[in-house]
Scaffold this motif. Structure first.
Motif, mmCIF file in Angstrom:
data_model
loop_
_atom_site.group_PDB
_atom_site.id
_atom_site.type_symbol
_atom_site.label_atom_id
_atom_site.label_comp_id
_atom_site.label_asym_id
_atom_site.label_seq_id
_atom_site.Cartn_x
_atom_site.Cartn_y
_atom_site.Cartn_z
ATOM 1 N N TYR A 163 0.865 -1.195 0.013
ATOM 2 C CA TYR A 163 -0.141 0.125 0.135
ATOM 3 C C TYR A 163 0.900 1.194 0.081
ATOM 4 N N LEU A 164 1.722 1.303 0.987
ATOM 5 C CA LEU A 164 2.797 2.512 1.105
ATOM 6 C C LEU A 164 3.519 2.725 -0.315
ATOM 7 N N LYS A 165 3.858 1.548 -0.767
ATOM 8 C CA LYS A 165 4.717 1.656 -2.020
ATOM 9 C C LYS A 165 3.889 2.490 -3.300
ATOM 10 N N THR A 166 2.477 1.673 -3.494
ATOM 11 C CA THR A 166 1.781 2.375 -4.466
ATOM 12 C C THR A 166 1.608 3.763 -4.227
ATOM 13 N N ASP A 167 1.131 4.321 -3.285
ATOM 14 C CA ASP A 167 1.030 5.596 -2.857
ATOM 15 C C ASP A 167 2.347 6.581 -3.119
ATOM 16 N N LEU A 168 3.170 6.033 -2.591
ATOM 17 C CA LEU A 168 4.567 6.723 -2.895
ATOM 18 C C LEU A 168 4.911 6.792 -4.413
ATOM 19 N N ASP A 169 4.724 5.686 -4.996
ATOM 20 C CA ASP A 169 4.990 5.503 -6.354
ATOM 21 C C ASP A 169 4.137 6.570 -7.141
ATOM 22 N N ASN A 170 3.053 6.815 -6.798
ATOM 23 C CA ASN A 170 1.794 7.530 -7.285
ATOM 24 C C ASN A 170 2.245 8.963 -7.394
ATOM 25 N N ILE A 171 2.742 9.239 -6.016
ATOM 26 C CA ILE A 171 3.446 10.734 -5.927
ATOM 27 C C ILE A 171 4.833 11.027 -7.007
ATOM 28 N N ARG A 172 5.539 9.922 -7.147
ATOM 29 C CA ARG A 172 6.774 9.975 -7.686
ATOM 30 C C ARG A 172 6.507 10.263 -9.222
ATOM 31 N N GLU A 173 5.249 9.809 -9.738
ATOM 32 C CA GLU A 173 4.914 9.836 -11.130
ATOM 33 C C GLU A 173 4.251 11.343 -11.302
ATOM 34 N N MET A 174 3.738 12.110 -10.214
ATOM 35 C CA MET A 174 3.207 13.374 -10.101
ATOM 36 C C MET A 174 4.312 14.282 -10.630
ATOM 37 N N ILE A 175 5.346 14.060 -9.811
ATOM 38 C CA ILE A 175 6.897 15.021 -9.838
ATOM 39 C C ILE A 175 7.476 15.063 -10.830
#
Length: 170
Positions: A157-169
């Motif tokens: 779960y945490l990896k998915t959310d962190l990866d999502n933010i990485r894609e945003m920036i």
């Protein structure tokens, strides 16, 4: 006459500490869970945003009234408020709640999962504010905590959310 009876019944419940704790337990969890219905929507109406904010704030209020409330419970509630206010585009408020999540998680030495989600909330907020340099710093802290998470499902779960933010920036 019926209204007076209702008022008296309400007074009795309010004076019954055990019943009040049961109500706070019910509403803290129910409001939190019902808020997720809005968080998971792809598009939010103005009414959805209002309901999402009300539910998340109500959840925090009821958690704070519970005798069994722990720093972990508050960390989760602050995290949800951070996410809710990002979705509501109220980024200064989101930043405040994200910081509260980080602070309570660090102060109480919660597990890396909760600390990581505090950093996730702040990184998400900063990314939405287009403060990409600061968002990257918090994202890096989130990934450092992710490396310490041992539960496979929590880690996913945490990896998915962190990866999502990485894609945003990027």
């Amino acid at each position: 006459m019926a209204q007076d009876e209702t008022k008296n019944e309400v007074k009795k419940v309010l004076q019954d500490k055990e019943k009040m704790q049961t109500l706070h337990q019910y509403f803290s969890a129910t409001c939190f869970n019902n808020c997720w219905k809005f968080i998971e929507k792809s598009e939010l109406s103005a009414e959805d945003v209002e309901n999402m904010i009300v539910l998340s704030n109500a959840s925090l209020y009821h958690w704070k009234q519970r005798e069994d409330c722990t720093p972990q419970n508050l960390s989760i509630a602050y995290w949800q408020l951070g996410r809710v206010y990002v979705l509501a585009k109220e980024l200064d408020i989101a930043k405040d709640y994200s910081q509260k999540c980080i602070d309570i998680s660090l102060k109480n030495e919660l597990s890396p999962f909760y600390i990581g989600y505090g950093y996730e909330a702040m990184a998400r907020t900063l990314a939405k504010q287009k403060d990409y340099d600061q968002a990257k710093l918090y994202l890096q802290k989130g990934y450092a905590e992710l490396n310490e998470v041992t539960d496979k499902e929590d880690k996913k779960y945490l990896k998915t959310d962190l990866d999502n933010i990485r894609e945003m920036i990027q």
